[in-house]
Design a protein around this motif. Structure first.
Motif, PDB file in Angstrom:
ATOM      1  N   UNK B  12       0.827  -1.220   0.000  1.00  0.00           N
ATOM      2  CA  UNK B  12       0.000   0.000   0.000  1.00  0.00           C
ATOM      3  C   UNK B  12       0.859   1.267   0.000  1.00  0.00           C
ATOM      4  N   UNK B  13       2.034   1.216   0.713  1.00  0.00           N
ATOM      5  CA  UNK B  13       2.931   2.371   0.747  1.00  0.00           C
ATOM      6  C   UNK B  13       3.398   2.713  -0.677  1.00  0.00           C
ATOM      7  N   UNK B  14       3.785   1.656  -1.413  1.00  0.00           N
ATOM      8  CA  UNK B  14       4.250   1.860  -2.797  1.00  0.00           C
ATOM      9  C   UNK B  14       3.101   2.382  -3.656  1.00  0.00           C
ATOM     10  N   UNK B  15       1.870   1.742  -3.455  1.00  0.00           N
ATOM     11  CA  UNK B  15       0.714   2.146  -4.242  1.00  0.00           C
ATOM     12  C   UNK B  15       0.383   3.634  -4.011  1.00  0.00           C
ATOM     13  N   UNK B  16       0.525   4.090  -2.735  1.00  0.00           N
ATOM     14  CA  UNK B  16       0.246   5.498  -2.387  1.00  0.00           C
ATOM     15  C   UNK B  16       1.161   6.445  -3.145  1.00  0.00           C
ATOM     16  N   UNK B  17       2.456   6.080  -3.148  1.00  0.00           N
ATOM     17  CA  UNK B  17       3.437   6.940  -3.824  1.00  0.00           C
ATOM     18  C   UNK B  17       3.133   6.983  -5.330  1.00  0.00           C
ATOM     19  N   UNK B  18       2.820   5.762  -5.889  1.00  0.00           N
ATOM     20  CA  UNK B  18       2.502   5.682  -7.327  1.00  0.00           C
ATOM     21  C   UNK B  18       1.283   6.537  -7.655  1.00  0.00           C
ATOM     22  N   UNK B  19       0.315   6.570  -6.730  1.00  0.00           N
ATOM     23  CA  UNK B  19      -0.924   7.324  -6.952  1.00  0.00           C
ATOM     24  C   UNK B  19      -0.706   8.834  -6.742  1.00  0.00           C
ATOM     25  N   UNK B  20       0.489   9.210  -6.288  1.00  0.00           N
ATOM     26  CA  UNK B  20       0.782  10.635  -6.167  1.00  0.00           C
ATOM     27  C   UNK B  20       0.640  11.189  -4.763  1.00  0.00           C
ATOM     28  N   UNK B  21       0.392  10.302  -3.785  1.00  0.00           N
ATOM     29  CA  UNK B  21       0.386  10.764  -2.394  1.00  0.00           C
ATOM     30  C   UNK B  21       1.812  10.988  -1.943  1.00  0.00           C
ATOM     31  N   UNK B  22       1.960  11.776  -0.889  1.00  0.00           N
ATOM     32  CA  UNK B  22       3.310  12.025  -0.366  1.00  0.00           C
ATOM     33  C   UNK B  22       3.819  10.759   0.304  1.00  0.00           C
ATOM     34  N   UNK B  23       5.148  10.539   0.269  1.00  0.00           N
ATOM     35  CA  UNK B  23       5.691   9.354   0.935  1.00  0.00           C
ATOM     36  C   UNK B  23       5.272   9.288   2.394  1.00  0.00           C
ATOM     37  N   UNK B  24       5.221  10.401   3.079  1.00  0.00           N
ATOM     38  CA  UNK B  24       4.866  10.410   4.497  1.00  0.00           C
ATOM     39  C   UNK B  24       3.446   9.898   4.686  1.00  0.00           C
ATOM     40  N   UNK B  25       2.520  10.394   3.815  1.00  0.00           N
ATOM     41  CA  UNK B  25       1.131   9.951   3.914  1.00  0.00           C
ATOM     42  C   UNK B  25       1.017   8.446   3.618  1.00  0.00           C
ATOM     43  N   UNK B  26       1.775   8.053   2.553  1.00  0.00           N
ATOM     44  CA  UNK B  26       1.737   6.640   2.159  1.00  0.00           C
ATOM     45  C   UNK B  26       2.235   5.761   3.300  1.00  0.00           C
ATOM     46  N   UNK B  66      -9.041   1.534  -1.682  1.00  0.00           N
ATOM     47  CA  UNK B  66     -10.127   2.292  -2.353  1.00  0.00           C
ATOM     48  C   UNK B  66      -9.870   3.797  -2.209  1.00  0.00           C
ATOM     49  N   UNK B  67      -9.516   4.165  -0.959  1.00  0.00           N
ATOM     50  CA  UNK B  67      -9.275   5.588  -0.668  1.00  0.00           C
ATOM     51  C   UNK B  67      -8.146   6.135  -1.549  1.00  0.00           C
ATOM     52  N   UNK B  68      -7.019   5.370  -1.663  1.00  0.00           N
ATOM     53  CA  UNK B  68      -5.864   5.888  -2.403  1.00  0.00           C
ATOM     54  C   UNK B  68      -6.082   5.821  -3.913  1.00  0.00           C
ATOM     55  N   UNK B  69      -7.090   4.935  -4.329  1.00  0.00           N
ATOM     56  CA  UNK B  69      -7.374   4.896  -5.763  1.00  0.00           C
ATOM     57  C   UNK B  69      -8.396   5.958  -6.145  1.00  0.00           C
ATOM     58  N   UNK B  70      -8.818   6.744  -5.113  1.00  0.00           N
ATOM     59  CA  UNK B  70      -9.771   7.817  -5.372  1.00  0.00           C
ATOM     60  C   UNK B  70     -11.177   7.269  -5.570  1.00  0.00           C
ATOM     61  N   UNK B  71     -11.518   6.255  -4.787  1.00  0.00           N
ATOM     62  CA  UNK B  71     -12.883   5.704  -4.854  1.00  0.00           C
ATOM     63  C   UNK B  71     -13.122   4.860  -6.105  1.00  0.00           C
ATOM     64  N   UNK B  72     -12.099   4.442  -6.711  1.00  0.00           N
ATOM     65  CA  UNK B  72     -12.180   3.629  -7.934  1.00  0.00           C
ATOM     66  C   UNK B  72     -13.038   2.376  -7.649  1.00  0.00           C
ATOM     67  N   UNK B  73     -14.135   2.245  -8.392  1.00  0.00           N
ATOM     68  CA  UNK B  73     -15.128   1.213  -8.030  1.00  0.00           C
ATOM     69  C   UNK B  73     -14.555  -0.202  -8.127  1.00  0.00           C
ATOM     70  N   UNK B  74     -13.622  -0.428  -9.144  1.00  0.00           N
ATOM     71  CA  UNK B  74     -13.035  -1.769  -9.310  1.00  0.00           C
ATOM     72  C   UNK B  74     -12.200  -2.184  -8.098  1.00  0.00           C
ATOM     73  N   UNK B  75     -11.670  -1.161  -7.348  1.00  0.00           N
ATOM     74  CA  UNK B  75     -10.844  -1.486  -6.172  1.00  0.00           C
ATOM     75  C   UNK B  75     -11.673  -2.153  -5.079  1.00  0.00           C
ATOM     76  N   UNK B  76     -13.038  -1.994  -5.165  1.00  0.00           N
ATOM     77  CA  UNK B  76     -13.893  -2.629  -4.161  1.00  0.00           C
ATOM     78  C   UNK B  76     -13.817  -4.162  -4.187  1.00  0.00           C
ATOM     79  N   UNK B  77     -13.382  -4.690  -5.353  1.00  0.00           N
ATOM     80  CA  UNK B  77     -13.283  -6.167  -5.435  1.00  0.00           C
ATOM     81  C   UNK B  77     -12.305  -6.719  -4.414  1.00  0.00           C
ATOM     82  N   UNK B  78     -11.365  -5.841  -3.979  1.00  0.00           N
ATOM     83  CA  UNK B  78     -10.411  -6.269  -2.950  1.00  0.00           C
ATOM     84  C   UNK B  78     -11.128  -6.760  -1.704  1.00  0.00           C
ATOM     85  N   UNK B  79     -12.247  -6.052  -1.347  1.00  0.00           N
ATOM     86  CA  UNK B  79     -13.043  -6.456  -0.182  1.00  0.00           C
ATOM     87  C   UNK B  79     -13.489  -7.908  -0.301  1.00  0.00           C
ATOM     88  N   UNK B  80     -14.059  -8.195  -1.496  1.00  0.00           N
ATOM     89  CA  UNK B  80     -14.646  -9.540  -1.658  1.00  0.00           C
ATOM     90  C   UNK B  80     -13.587 -10.631  -1.574  1.00  0.00           C
TER      91      UNK B  80
END
Lengths: 128, 533
Positions: B12-26, B66-80
């Motif tokens: 998730x840390x890597x995904x955050x950085x890739x999505x453009x969040x700050x490293x600290x936030x990630x 989901x949050x870091x993908x910006x509510x991307x609906x396909x990311x919800x499949x992770x839940x299932x």
């Protein structure tokens, strides 16, 4: 049957054993009223002889040479010589009961009682 | 599961950085996940707590994704996917937690910050409805998973019970592939055959069969391949230390889920003890039967003896008794010649009794195994000559053809046998009587032939039995019925045999076979001399 002073004609048949026949002959020789008229080794010979000899007494053994036993021969002998008394004088004690049931047999005497042969003959013939 | 959770933290840390969040936030988001993982790693006493923490951690990972993908609906499949993974715990707690978590999280986060949860306008407009939809979907997935693990649990319980039965039974239970390779081996098999599971699994099951029974296994496998069973087949198997076991085998085909035969299961029961008992019972029954037969025989012997005694002994006894009764009464009137006749008759009768008693005693000694045998090399020509000398009073007309040879036998017994044969031939047969002998591979065969009527065919099978007399034979022909049984008994005691053959063109042939003597020949007289010395 009444018998006068004339000697009784004894007819001895004692199986095939000559010595046994000699015993019977000797036993009767002590009493002058008896004379041994004939001897036979088998029932078949005896039946033929009974017709011609007309004996008053037949001393018969059970085990004989030939197919007929003494017990089987007794009624046939009686037929040929109806006036004869038959004494079955045998060592075979198993036939005692059968011998007593057979009408043609007048007396049964085991061979172990030779001393009774002549008294039995006298009793049957009414001799005293 | 914990490992999956741990992997989510750096992911998730890597995904955050890739999505453009700050490293600290990630790293902050990742550290939340790592905290769940860390807590779940602690040594909890109850399994439910780490399961709950992992459940919460994984679903939080979904929320962060989901949050870091910006509510991307396909990311919800992770839940299932996570919910299905949670079913591996086979526990209600993480599920209930997951349903509650998703419903509350999506409801609250959907209301407060809808863009962080959804990128779908309908969902943003109606966040609680969509939280409920998610909750129901997760609950549905959860129920399906629960049903699966319940079924699984039931199946495993059954398997465990079966395994316990297989392991605790005294019978050997093993499975093999279709080529006879052992694939499983229970404790009973270890105890019965002595092989540990690791020694035998992978080996061919033929190692258990004795060499002469290996082909049985091919036969079994043929039947198993055809889908048949082998039921209670009794055979022999070998243990590891080479002992032979009697076993009862029941072999059934093993099938895959499509019904194809893939191997065989074998249940082997050790029936050695039963077989031993059966064998002991059989031996006992045999012994009883033998004893019974002997008893019947001795009973028959007793009956025969009584019959013989009643006729054969009583006959001459009556003769003696008759003369003893008659002679004293007629003594004076009897001539000397007659007296001599009487005495001769008494002597004949007495001799008959003596002979019969002697024969009965000999038979009794033979039957009780008390015959003394003094074997030596006996000159055959001399033995025949002596035996013929004993029968000289019966007349001539005897031809002999005897080779120069010796038999290994008791000379007294040989003489008795020969005398009996020759006497019988002269008494019951017709001249010429022939005595001949020949050597035959370590044996001497002696034959005594006559040219009379021969032995009646129906009498031949029982002529060697004691008290046997041919039917319809007259008293003159009747012996004691013991002569031939004595001959046979003496021949047996000397290691020989006796038999009868019809003579050609007519008459009898009585045969005797005795071992030939090796080396120097001692004659009868030398034996007697040695006794005298």
């Amino acid at each position: 049957m009444s018998v006068d002073a004339v000697a009784v004609r004894v007819f001895a048949i004692v199986e095939d054993d000559a010595d046994s026949r000699m015993v019977v002959r000797t036993l009767f020789s002590e009493d002058p009223r008896f004379s041994v008229a004939a001897e036979a080794e088998s029932a078949e010979d005896a039946i033929v002889m009974a017709r011609t000899e007309e004996p008053d007494l037949i001393v018969l053994d059970h085990n004989l040479d030939g197919p007929l036993t003494g017990l089987e021969a007794a009624p046939l002998l009686k037929q040929e010589a109806p006036g004869a008394k038959i004494i079955l004088f045998t060592g075979d004690d198993e036939i005692r009961r059968k011998a007593l049931e057979e009408d043609s047999v007048d007396a049964y005497l085991p061979k172990s009682r030779p001393d009774e042969l002549v008294p039995t003959a006298c009793r049957l013939l009414g001799l005293h | 599961m914990l490992a999956i959770l741990w992997l989510h933290a750096p992911g998730l840390a890597i995904f955050g950085v890739v999505q453009g969040f700050s490293p600290a936030h990630s790293v902050f988001e990742a550290s939340i996940i790592a905290s769940f993982a860390l807590l779940a790693s602690l040594p909890w006493r109850s399994r439910k707590i780490p399961a709950g923490l992992v459940s919460a951690g994984l679903l939080t990972s979904s929320a962060v994704l989901v949050h870091m993908s910006g509510g991307f609906i396909e990311a919800h499949f992770h839940f299932f996917v996570m919910v299905v993974l949670l079913s591996l715990y086979e526990d209600w707690t993480p599920f209930l937690l997951a349903v509650a978590y998703v419903a509350i999280h999506h409801g609250l986060a959907g209301t407060l910050d809808p863009e962080s949860v959804y990128n779908h306008p309908n969902a943003i407009a109606d966040p609680w409805k969509w939280a409920a939809i998610h909750g129901f979907m997760i609950a549905g997935a959860g129920l399906a998973s629960i049903a699966a693990w319940k079924l699984n649990e039931e199946f495993r319980g059954r398997s465990r019970r079966l395994a316990a039965v297989v392991e605790s039974t005294d019978d050997a239970v093993l499975t093999t592939s279709l080529d006879g390779t052992v694939t499983s081996w229970n404790e009973g098999a270890v105890r019965m055959y002595g092989y540990a599971a690791e020694e035998i699994v992978g080996q061919s099951v033929t190692v258990l069969a004795p060499p002469d029974r290996r082909n049985e296994i091919d036969g079994f496998m043929k039947r198993i391949r055809a889908g048949d069973r082998v039921q209670s087949f009794e055979t022999v198997r070998l243990t590891k230390d080479g002992r032979a076991l009697h076993v009862s085998l029941t072999i059934s085909p093993l099938r895959d889920h499509e019904g194809r035969v893939t191997g065989a299961s074998t249940i082997a029961r050790d029936i050695t003890r039963r077989k031993e008992l059966e064998s002991a019972l059989r031996q006992y029954a045999d012994r009883l039967e033998t004893a019974n037969r002997k008893l019947e025989e001795s009973n028959q012997t007793l009956k025969d003896f009584v019959a013989i005694a009643s006729h054969d002994l009583r006959g001459p006894l009556s003769t003696i008794l008759g003369f003893v009764t008659a002679i004293p009464r007629t003594w004076d009137s009897t001539s000397d010649e007659q007296k001599r006749e009487f005495i001769a008759a008494i002597e004949r009768a007495a001799r008959r009794i003596a002979r019969l008693v002697e024969d009965l005693l000999t038979v009794s000694r033979i039957e009780s195994g008390q015959v003394t045998v003094h074997k030596e090399a006996v000159d055959l020509q001399r033995a025949v000559h002596e035996a013929l000398g004993r029968t000289a009073d019966l007349g001539n007309g005897i031809q002999t053809r005897i080779p120069a040879a010796s038999v290994h036998a008791d000379p007294d017994h040989l003489e008795r046998i020969l005398t009996n044969y020759v006497t019988n031939a002269l008494k019951y047969g017709e001249r010429p009587v022939e005595v001949e002998a020949r050597e035959d591979d370590g044996w001497i065969e002696i034959r005594v032939r006559d040219h009379g009527r021969g032995v009646p065919e129906d009498f031949v099978p029982r002529m060697w039995e004691k008290f046997a007399r041919p039917d319809g034979s007259t008293d003159r022909e009747k012996g004691t019925g013991l002569g031939l049984s004595i001959v046979a008994g003496l021949a047996r005691a000397n290691g020989g045999t006796t038999w009868y053959e019809p003579n050609h063109p007519r008459g009898s042939c009585f045969c005797l076979r005795l071992p030939r003597a090796n080396g120097s020949t001692r004659t009868r007289s030398t034996r007697e001399e040695s006794h005298v010395r």
